[in-house]
Write a protein that holds these residues in place. Structure first.
Motif, PDB file in Angstrom:
ATOM      1  N   VAL A 217      -4.268  12.990  -5.679  1.00 52.23           N
ATOM      2  CA  VAL A 217      -5.121  12.234  -4.772  1.00 52.23           C
ATOM      3  C   VAL A 217      -4.963  12.837  -3.384  1.00 52.23           C
ATOM      4  CG1 VAL A 217      -4.980  10.093  -6.079  1.00 52.23           C
ATOM      5  CG2 VAL A 217      -3.298  10.539  -4.321  1.00 52.23           C
ATOM      6  N   THR A 218      -5.846  12.460  -2.464  1.00 54.32           N
ATOM      7  CA  THR A 218      -5.785  12.997  -1.111  1.00 54.32           C
ATOM      8  C   THR A 218      -4.537  12.503  -0.400  1.00 54.32           C
ATOM      9  OG1 THR A 218      -8.181  13.015  -1.019  1.00 54.32           O
ATOM     10  CG2 THR A 218      -7.001  13.178   1.072  1.00 54.32           C
ATOM     11  N   PRO A 219      -3.679  13.376   0.079  1.00 55.72           N
ATOM     12  CA  PRO A 219      -2.451  12.934   0.724  1.00 55.72           C
ATOM     13  C   PRO A 219      -2.721  12.185   2.023  1.00 55.72           C
ATOM     14  CG  PRO A 219      -2.369  15.277   0.148  1.00 55.72           C
ATOM     15  CD  PRO A 219      -3.777  14.830   0.010  1.00 55.72           C
ATOM     16  N   VAL A 220      -1.839  11.259   2.358  1.00 57.97           N
ATOM     17  CA  VAL A 220      -1.905  10.590   3.650  1.00 57.97           C
ATOM     18  C   VAL A 220      -1.598  11.594   4.749  1.00 57.97           C
ATOM     19  CG1 VAL A 220      -0.770   8.876   5.103  1.00 57.97           C
ATOM     20  CG2 VAL A 220      -1.351   8.307   2.763  1.00 57.97           C
ATOM     21  N   GLY A 221      -0.719  12.528   4.462  1.00 56.32           N
ATOM     22  CA  GLY A 221      -0.400  13.508   5.486  1.00 56.32           C
ATOM     23  C   GLY A 221       0.595  14.529   4.998  1.00 56.32           C
ATOM     24  N   GLY A 222       1.330  14.209   3.974  1.00 50.61           N
ATOM     25  CA  GLY A 222       2.336  15.144   3.499  1.00 50.61           C
ATOM     26  C   GLY A 222       2.663  14.898   2.051  1.00 50.61           C
ATOM     27  N   ARG A 223       3.943  14.650   1.773  1.00 51.75           N
ATOM     28  CA  ARG A 223       4.371  14.526   0.388  1.00 51.75           C
ATOM     29  C   ARG A 223       3.978  13.190  -0.233  1.00 51.75           C
ATOM     30  NH1 ARG A 223      10.561  15.723   0.297  1.00 51.75           N
ATOM     31  NH2 ARG A 223      10.243  15.093  -1.854  1.00 51.75           N
ATOM     32  N   LEU A 224       3.920  12.133   0.573  1.00 57.71           N
ATOM     33  CA  LEU A 224       3.558  10.831   0.038  1.00 57.71           C
ATOM     34  C   LEU A 224       2.046  10.680   0.022  1.00 57.71           C
ATOM     35  CD1 LEU A 224       6.183   8.498   1.759  1.00 57.71           C
ATOM     36  CD2 LEU A 224       6.191   9.361  -0.582  1.00 57.71           C
ATOM     37  N   THR A 225       1.515  10.117  -1.061  1.00 53.90           N
ATOM     38  CA  THR A 225       0.084   9.901  -1.195  1.00 53.90           C
ATOM     39  C   THR A 225      -0.172   8.420  -1.476  1.00 53.90           C
ATOM     40  OG1 THR A 225       0.134  10.381  -3.563  1.00 53.90           O
ATOM     41  CG2 THR A 225      -0.268  12.239  -2.079  1.00 53.90           C
ATOM     42  N   PRO A 226      -1.401   7.943  -1.307  1.00 56.47           N
ATOM     43  CA  PRO A 226      -1.693   6.527  -1.543  1.00 56.47           C
ATOM     44  C   PRO A 226      -1.264   6.082  -2.939  1.00 56.47           C
ATOM     45  CG  PRO A 226      -3.533   7.548  -0.414  1.00 56.47           C
ATOM     46  CD  PRO A 226      -2.588   8.663  -0.780  1.00 56.47           C
ATOM     47  N   GLY A 227      -0.568   4.971  -2.970  1.00 58.83           N
ATOM     48  CA  GLY A 227      -0.063   4.455  -4.237  1.00 58.83           C
ATOM     49  C   GLY A 227       1.386   4.792  -4.490  1.00 58.83           C
ATOM     50  N   ASP A 228       1.946   5.725  -3.707  1.00 57.46           N
ATOM     51  CA  ASP A 228       3.362   6.061  -3.865  1.00 57.46           C
ATOM     52  C   ASP A 228       4.228   4.918  -3.351  1.00 57.46           C
ATOM     53  OD1 ASP A 228       3.202   8.558  -5.047  1.00 57.46           O
ATOM     54  OD2 ASP A 228       3.096   9.615  -3.141  1.00 57.46           O
ATOM     55  N   HIS A 229       5.372   4.731  -3.989  1.00 53.89           N
ATOM     56  CA  HIS A 229       6.342   3.775  -3.474  1.00 53.89           C
ATOM     57  C   HIS A 229       7.676   4.480  -3.265  1.00 53.89           C
ATOM     58  CE1 HIS A 229       7.446   3.400  -7.810  1.00 53.89           C
ATOM     59  NE2 HIS A 229       8.663   3.202  -7.312  1.00 53.89           N
ATOM     60  N   VAL A 230       8.439   3.987  -2.307  1.00 49.72           N
ATOM     61  CA  VAL A 230       9.726   4.589  -1.960  1.00 49.72           C
ATOM     62  C   VAL A 230      10.770   3.486  -1.830  1.00 49.72           C
ATOM     63  CG1 VAL A 230      10.989   6.003  -0.296  1.00 49.72           C
ATOM     64  CG2 VAL A 230       8.549   6.410  -0.661  1.00 49.72           C
ATOM     65  N   TRP A 231      11.899   3.666  -2.492  1.00 47.25           N
ATOM     66  CA  TRP A 231      13.039   2.770  -2.315  1.00 47.25           C
ATOM     67  C   TRP A 231      13.894   3.292  -1.174  1.00 47.25           C
ATOM     68  CZ3 TRP A 231      12.942  -1.723  -4.722  1.00 47.25           C
ATOM     69  CH2 TRP A 231      12.268  -1.840  -5.938  1.00 47.25           C
ATOM     70  N   TYR A 232      14.422   2.372  -0.363  1.00 49.81           N
ATOM     71  CA  TYR A 232      15.225   2.779   0.803  1.00 49.81           C
ATOM     72  C   TYR A 232      16.493   1.931   0.871  1.00 49.81           C
ATOM     73  CZ  TYR A 232      16.654   3.543   5.647  1.00 49.81           C
ATOM     74  OH  TYR A 232      17.373   3.843   6.767  1.00 49.81           O
ATOM     75  N   PHE A 233      17.624   2.624   1.069  1.00 50.09           N
ATOM     76  CA  PHE A 233      18.900   1.933   1.254  1.00 50.09           C
ATOM     77  C   PHE A 233      19.836   2.798   2.091  1.00 50.09           C
ATOM     78  CE2 PHE A 233      23.349   1.654  -0.346  1.00 50.09           C
ATOM     79  CZ  PHE A 233      23.678   0.438   0.242  1.00 50.09           C
ATOM     80  N   ASP A 234      20.222   2.301   3.242  1.00 50.88           N
ATOM     81  CA  ASP A 234      21.258   2.924   4.065  1.00 50.88           C
ATOM     82  C   ASP A 234      21.001   4.416   4.295  1.00 50.88           C
ATOM     83  OD1 ASP A 234      23.599   2.966   5.548  1.00 50.88           O
ATOM     84  OD2 ASP A 234      24.854   3.471   3.812  1.00 50.88           O
ATOM     85  N   GLY A 235      19.765   4.749   4.673  1.00 52.58           N
ATOM     86  CA  GLY A 235      19.430   6.136   4.952  1.00 52.58           C
ATOM     87  C   GLY A 235      19.076   6.960   3.737  1.00 52.58           C
ATOM     88  N   ARG A 236      19.202   6.381   2.557  1.00 53.25           N
ATOM     89  CA  ARG A 236      18.873   7.084   1.319  1.00 53.25           C
ATOM     90  C   ARG A 236      17.508   6.631   0.814  1.00 53.25           C
ATOM     91  NH1 ARG A 236      24.563   5.881  -1.571  1.00 53.25           N
ATOM     92  NH2 ARG A 236      24.640   4.330   0.105  1.00 53.25           N
ATOM     93  N   ILE A 237      16.752   7.549   0.271  1.00 52.69           N
ATOM     94  CA  ILE A 237      15.439   7.204  -0.266  1.00 52.69           C
ATOM     95  C   ILE A 237      15.328   7.711  -1.700  1.00 52.69           C
ATOM     96  CG2 ILE A 237      14.320   7.228   1.992  1.00 52.69           C
ATOM     97  CD1 ILE A 237      13.147   9.956   1.279  1.00 52.69           C
ATOM     98  N   SER A 238      14.450   7.068  -2.463  1.00 52.99           N
ATOM     99  CA  SER A 238      14.181   7.482  -3.834  1.00 52.99           C
ATOM    100  C   SER A 238      12.739   7.137  -4.167  1.00 52.99           C
ATOM    101  CB  SER A 238      15.115   6.766  -4.817  1.00 52.99           C
ATOM    102  OG  SER A 238      14.720   7.035  -6.159  1.00 52.99           O
ATOM    103  N   MET A 239      12.051   8.090  -4.764  1.00 56.11           N
ATOM    104  CA  MET A 239      10.695   7.851  -5.235  1.00 56.11           C
ATOM    105  C   MET A 239      10.668   7.597  -6.732  1.00 56.11           C
ATOM    106  SD  MET A 239       8.509  10.478  -2.835  1.00 56.11           S
ATOM    107  CE  MET A 239       9.814  11.689  -2.589  1.00 56.11           C
TER     108      MET A 239
END
Length: 431
Positions: A217-239
């Motif tokens: 799909v068309t990216p929002v601007g970089g690696r993440l695109t619409p519909g992507d979700h990201v988990w975040y904890f204490d500076g750590r991320i996971s897709m």
């Protein structure tokens, strides 16, 4: 394009399912496909492989498994014991060897060993109760085609068909009808162009497809695109599709054990209008539930290649919840789903009574009370629970949709943008 992978010994072939042939340049050594595998003991042959849809591919050999990051095509966790990490495998007698594993695309993986199989729940990280079971009698058509034991591999397509391979032959299984299609088995040679030439006509060690592979799909601007979700904890991320509990919280003892850090974990969902939704959907009663984050007031689930209800193509949240661009699109999808989708082993929802439909839509095995749920939506629509779903008119259906949305509980969280000071830098850098 969707591709399937066939592996035998130290070599593998990549098969283009749209063009229906092996890609040019194959077979290749396993070590050329995934970095870090050389020297692990898995480079010369495995027993089976499965992709869980969380960005991870798992190779199994004997009583051990190896985890591979599908984005980087690299090993990211060394060999470990199956019995110590895959809940219920050892107790079911599947801790020392596996024949094959197939991601069914609905949050479940079917794992075969000899003439038995088990069903593994990805989100719960454990084998479902009541398993293992014999293949014979539970997979209609397998006994007649000689596929009751020694299944070498398989995968599910977006067209509602599954393919299983055994000793140079294959069967096509209709997922909705829950049986082997007529006319099978057939030989691999002559029906899967290029596999015979690649040396995969007589047998394979493993077959799989990357689960949950997204349509571009068309990216929002970089690696993440619409519909992507990201988990975040204490500076750590996971897709990954689910919280990487075993990585972030070593020693965690269950799917809800975050070692006291549950309130510190957030999920961010990127939407096509430039907004980023933030919530804590894994925490009961906290703002930002899945129904809200995903613009999915009915908490409709899907699978790779499944029907188009207006959701972001190929994007799935935890529990395989679909993710929609707007709340209105997700709201309309409830009616479309109930009028067109089918309940496994029961048939189309439209032909089921409201009571039977909600035993499938909100099963008790997921912690729901389907009888109470059915009574609530039927009362809202002004009809008895015995009413077939297909008999509801548009007004009654909208009343039912409203009640479903109320029951599922879309609790708003925070709406951010790329420039919001509350957006973690680690996530902002991916936009």
């Amino acid at each position: 394009m969707t591709r399937a992978f066939f592996l035998r010994g130290a070599m593998y072939a990549r098969y283009d399912l749209q063009r229906d042939r092996v890609d040019d340049g194959y077979p290749k050594p396993v070590t050329a496909g995934w970095s870090g595998i050389d020297g692990t003991g898995f480079e010369s042959g495995i027993d089976t492989a499965v992709s869980l849809g969380n960005g991870k591919l798992y190779f199994f050999k004997g009583g051990s498994y190896l985890r591979i990051d599908e984005r980087r095509l690299a090993v990211d966790a060394g060999a470990a014991d199956i019995g110590g990490a895959w809940g219920g495998f050892a107790e079911a007698g599947f801790g020392a060897f596996l024949d094959s594993a197939v991601n069914w695309g609905n949050g479940k993986v079917y794992v075969f060993r000899g003439d038995s199989y088990l069903r593994y729940d990805i989100a719960a990280d454990r084998v479902d109760d009541g398993y293992p079971l014999p293949v014979s009698g539970n997979w209609p058509g397998f006994a007649e085609t000689g596929f009751t034991d020694g299944i070498e591999g398989g995968f599910v397509t977006g067209g509602g068909k599954a393919y299983f391979f055994r000793r140079g032959r294959y069967v096509r299984y209709d997922v909705a009808a829950d049986r082997v299609d007529d006319g099978y088995p057939l030989p691999v040679a002559g029906n899967w162009p290029g596999l015979a030439e690649a040396g995969f006509a007589d047998s394979v060690d493993a077959v799989w497809t990357p689960a949950g592979a997204a349509t571009p799909v068309t990216p929002v601007g970089g690696r993440l695109t619409p519909g992507d979700h990201v988990w975040y904890f204490d500076g750590r991320i996971s897709m990954a599709q689910e919280i990487p509990r075993s990585t972030w919280f070593p020693g965690s003892k269950g799917p809800t054990d975050y070692q006291g850090h549950g309130k510190e974990i957030f999920q961010f969902v990127v939407h096509s209008d430039g907004t980023i939704f933030r919530g804590r959907p894994h925490m009961r009663g906290f703002p930002g539930t899945y129904a809200w984050l995903n613009n999915n007031p009915g908490n409709i689930t899907g699978r790779p290649g499944g029907p188009d209800y207006g959701q972001y193509p190929g994007k799935f949240n935890w529990h395989n919840f679909l993710i929609f661009p707007t709340r209105e699109t997700g709201y309309r999808a409830i009616a479309t789903f109930l009028r067109t989708a089918s309940c496994p082993k029961r048939g189309p929802y439209r032909d089921l009574s409201i009571l039977d439909a909600f035993e499938c839509y909100a099963p008790a095995s997921d912690g729901n009370n389907p009888v109470k749920y059915a009574q609530a939506v039927a009362e809202a629509a002004g009809v008895p629970t015995s009413t077939p779903v297909g008999h509801l008119d548009d007004v009654q259906m909208r009343l039912m949709q409203d009640k479903i949305a109320e029951v599922e509980g879309a609790v708003p969280g925070d709406v951010l943008t790329a420039g919001s000071p509350e957006l973690p830098q680690e996530i902002g850098s991916l936009l």
